[in-house]
Design a protein around this motif. Structure first.
Motif, mmCIF file in Angstrom:
data_model
loop_
_atom_site.group_PDB
_atom_site.id
_atom_site.type_symbol
_atom_site.label_atom_id
_atom_site.label_comp_id
_atom_site.label_asym_id
_atom_site.label_seq_id
_atom_site.Cartn_x
_atom_site.Cartn_y
_atom_site.Cartn_z
ATOM 1 N N ASP A 95 29.832 50.399 -24.744
ATOM 2 C CA ASP A 95 30.961 50.219 -23.830
ATOM 3 C C ASP A 95 31.596 48.855 -24.078
ATOM 4 N N GLU A 96 32.646 48.527 -23.325
ATOM 5 C CA GLU A 96 33.383 47.262 -23.526
ATOM 6 C C GLU A 96 32.484 46.036 -23.366
ATOM 7 N N ALA A 97 31.676 46.004 -22.305
ATOM 8 C CA ALA A 97 30.826 44.835 -22.042
ATOM 9 C C ALA A 97 29.787 44.669 -23.143
ATOM 10 N N GLU A 98 29.193 45.776 -23.569
ATOM 11 C CA GLU A 98 28.203 45.707 -24.644
ATOM 12 C C GLU A 98 28.859 45.267 -25.956
ATOM 13 N N THR A 99 30.073 45.718 -26.199
ATOM 14 C CA THR A 99 30.787 45.314 -27.406
ATOM 15 C C THR A 99 31.070 43.818 -27.398
ATOM 16 N N ARG A 100 31.485 43.278 -26.246
ATOM 17 C CA ARG A 100 31.734 41.831 -26.156
ATOM 18 C C ARG A 100 30.461 41.045 -26.448
ATOM 19 N N VAL A 101 29.326 41.484 -25.869
ATOM 20 C CA VAL A 101 28.050 40.797 -26.111
ATOM 21 C C VAL A 101 27.674 40.920 -27.581
ATOM 22 N N LEU A 102 27.826 42.120 -28.153
ATOM 23 C CA LEU A 102 27.490 42.335 -29.562
ATOM 24 C C LEU A 102 28.330 41.433 -30.467
ATOM 25 N N LEU A 103 29.626 41.317 -30.197
ATOM 26 C CA LEU A 103 30.489 40.463 -31.024
ATOM 27 C C LEU A 103 30.131 38.987 -30.877
ATOM 28 N N THR A 104 29.739 38.584 -29.677
ATOM 29 C CA THR A 104 29.282 37.198 -29.479
ATOM 30 C C THR A 104 28.023 36.938 -30.291
ATOM 31 N N LEU A 106 27.004 38.629 -32.897
ATOM 32 C CA LEU A 106 27.339 38.728 -34.308
ATOM 33 C C LEU A 106 27.959 37.427 -34.813
ATOM 34 N N THR A 107 28.825 36.838 -34.020
ATOM 35 C CA THR A 107 29.433 35.550 -34.399
ATOM 36 C C THR A 107 28.354 34.486 -34.569
ATOM 37 N N ARG A 108 27.430 34.417 -33.627
ATOM 38 C CA ARG A 108 26.353 33.409 -33.714
ATOM 39 C C ARG A 108 25.453 33.673 -34.911
ATOM 40 N N ALA A 109 25.145 34.949 -35.159
ATOM 41 C CA ALA A 109 24.281 35.284 -36.291
ATOM 42 C C ALA A 109 24.970 34.973 -37.617
ATOM 43 N N LEU A 110 26.258 35.270 -37.723
ATOM 44 C CA LEU A 110 26.976 34.981 -38.966
ATOM 45 C C LEU A 110 27.101 33.484 -39.211
ATOM 46 N N GLU A 111 27.243 32.722 -38.145
ATOM 47 C CA GLU A 111 27.313 31.264 -38.291
ATOM 48 C C GLU A 111 25.967 30.686 -38.703
ATOM 49 N N ALA A 112 24.871 31.354 -38.334
ATOM 50 C CA ALA A 112 23.530 30.834 -38.597
ATOM 51 C C ALA A 112 22.936 31.336 -39.906
ATOM 52 N N ARG A 113 23.601 32.248 -40.596
ATOM 53 C CA ARG A 113 23.018 32.799 -41.814
ATOM 54 C C ARG A 113 22.919 31.740 -42.893
ATOM 55 N N THR A 114 21.996 31.958 -43.803
ATOM 56 C CA THR A 114 21.731 30.984 -44.850
ATOM 57 C C THR A 114 22.015 31.586 -46.217
ATOM 58 N N SER A 117 19.604 30.885 -53.203
ATOM 59 C CA SER A 117 19.808 31.288 -54.605
ATOM 60 C C SER A 117 21.089 32.086 -54.789
ATOM 61 N N GLY A 118 22.157 31.694 -54.116
ATOM 62 C CA GLY A 118 23.440 32.361 -54.259
ATOM 63 C C GLY A 118 23.563 33.656 -53.480
ATOM 64 N N ARG A 119 22.551 34.021 -52.704
ATOM 65 C CA ARG A 119 22.590 35.243 -51.913
ATOM 66 C C ARG A 119 22.553 34.877 -50.434
ATOM 67 N N LEU A 120 23.259 35.674 -49.655
ATOM 68 C CA LEU A 120 23.229 35.457 -48.211
ATOM 69 C C LEU A 120 21.886 35.915 -47.657
ATOM 70 N N GLY A 121 21.272 35.037 -46.889
ATOM 71 C CA GLY A 121 20.019 35.394 -46.246
ATOM 72 C C GLY A 121 20.279 35.953 -44.868
ATOM 73 N N SER A 122 19.243 36.106 -44.126
ATOM 74 C CA SER A 122 19.382 36.661 -42.777
ATOM 75 C C SER A 122 19.957 35.615 -41.831
ATOM 76 N N GLY A 123 20.422 36.095 -40.698
ATOM 77 C CA GLY A 123 20.935 35.227 -39.647
ATOM 78 C C GLY A 123 20.511 35.789 -38.312
ATOM 79 N N VAL A 130 18.664 38.996 -25.169
ATOM 80 C CA VAL A 130 18.630 39.750 -26.424
ATOM 81 C C VAL A 130 18.806 38.817 -27.623
ATOM 82 N N VAL A 131 18.116 39.180 -28.736
ATOM 83 C CA VAL A 131 18.239 38.447 -29.991
ATOM 84 C C VAL A 131 18.727 39.431 -31.048
ATOM 85 N N MET A 132 19.756 39.048 -31.790
ATOM 86 C CA MET A 132 20.270 39.871 -32.882
ATOM 87 C C MET A 132 19.834 39.240 -34.187
ATOM 88 N N ARG A 133 19.315 40.095 -35.072
ATOM 89 C CA ARG A 133 18.963 39.633 -36.410
ATOM 90 C C ARG A 133 19.790 40.436 -37.419
#
Length: 168
Positions: A95-104, A106-114, A117-123, A130-133
């Motif tokens: 739903d809308e609220a879950e999508t807003r939380v998911l996008l938040t 996702l933004t934090r996870a993408l900013e934290a990714r490493t 060796s030239g490859r994107l690691g996890s974030g 909730v924790v998104m990996r």
């Protein structure tokens, strides 16, 4: 001579004409057309100021209403995060609220990714309960939202409840 006989411009009273280009800069003050001068400036020689600052009005009802809306929005956000933590993001439409939380998250996870060796690691990103990996995955993943499908190529999305529960 100007300094000795004070033959300079009159600084105590001045202003600008509406169309300054109509008046020659060589015109003397008695040849130039007049301008409107505020009564305060005419009498005292000082520009009329805005006066003393007015006190800030405190609207306790408006503040209470704003606070009530903030608390309700935060409670809805926490409930959506709880739904994501326990229900996951796959095999259902968010739903809308879950999508807003998911996008938040996702933004934090993408900013934290490493990059290793030239490859994107996890974030990872967390929000309250909730924790998104984001884990590298050649198949990628997709999440259905009210506005369409969110594709995450090259990453698998994993949502888990956060140990400890709340962020305050």
């Amino acid at each position: 001579m100007a300094a000795a006989f004070n033959v300079g411009s009159a600084r105590h009273l001045g202003g600008a004409h509406d169309d300054a280009e109509q008046i020659s800069p060589r015109a003397t003050w008695w040849e130039a057309p007049g301008i409107e001068v505020a009564l305060t400036q005419f009498r005292t020689g000082r520009q009329a100021g805005p006066g003393l600052p007015q006190p800030v009005r405190v609207d306790t009802r408006m503040r209470a209403d704003l606070r009530r809306r903030q608390v309700a929005a935060r409670a809805a956000e926490r409930a959506a995060a709880d739904n994501l933590a326990h229900g996951g993001a796959h095999d259902r439409a968010l739903d809308e609220a879950e999508t807003r939380v998911l996008l938040t998250l996702l933004t934090r996870a993408l900013e934290a990714r490493t990059v290793v060796s030239g490859r994107l690691g996890s974030g990872a990103g967390s929000e309250g309960t909730v924790v998104m990996r984001l884990v590298p995955d050649p198949k990628g993943s997709a999440v259905r939202t009210p506005h369409g499908v969110l594709h995450l190529p090259g990453f698998s999305l994993r949502l888990v409840p956060r140990a400890g529960g709340s962020d305050g």
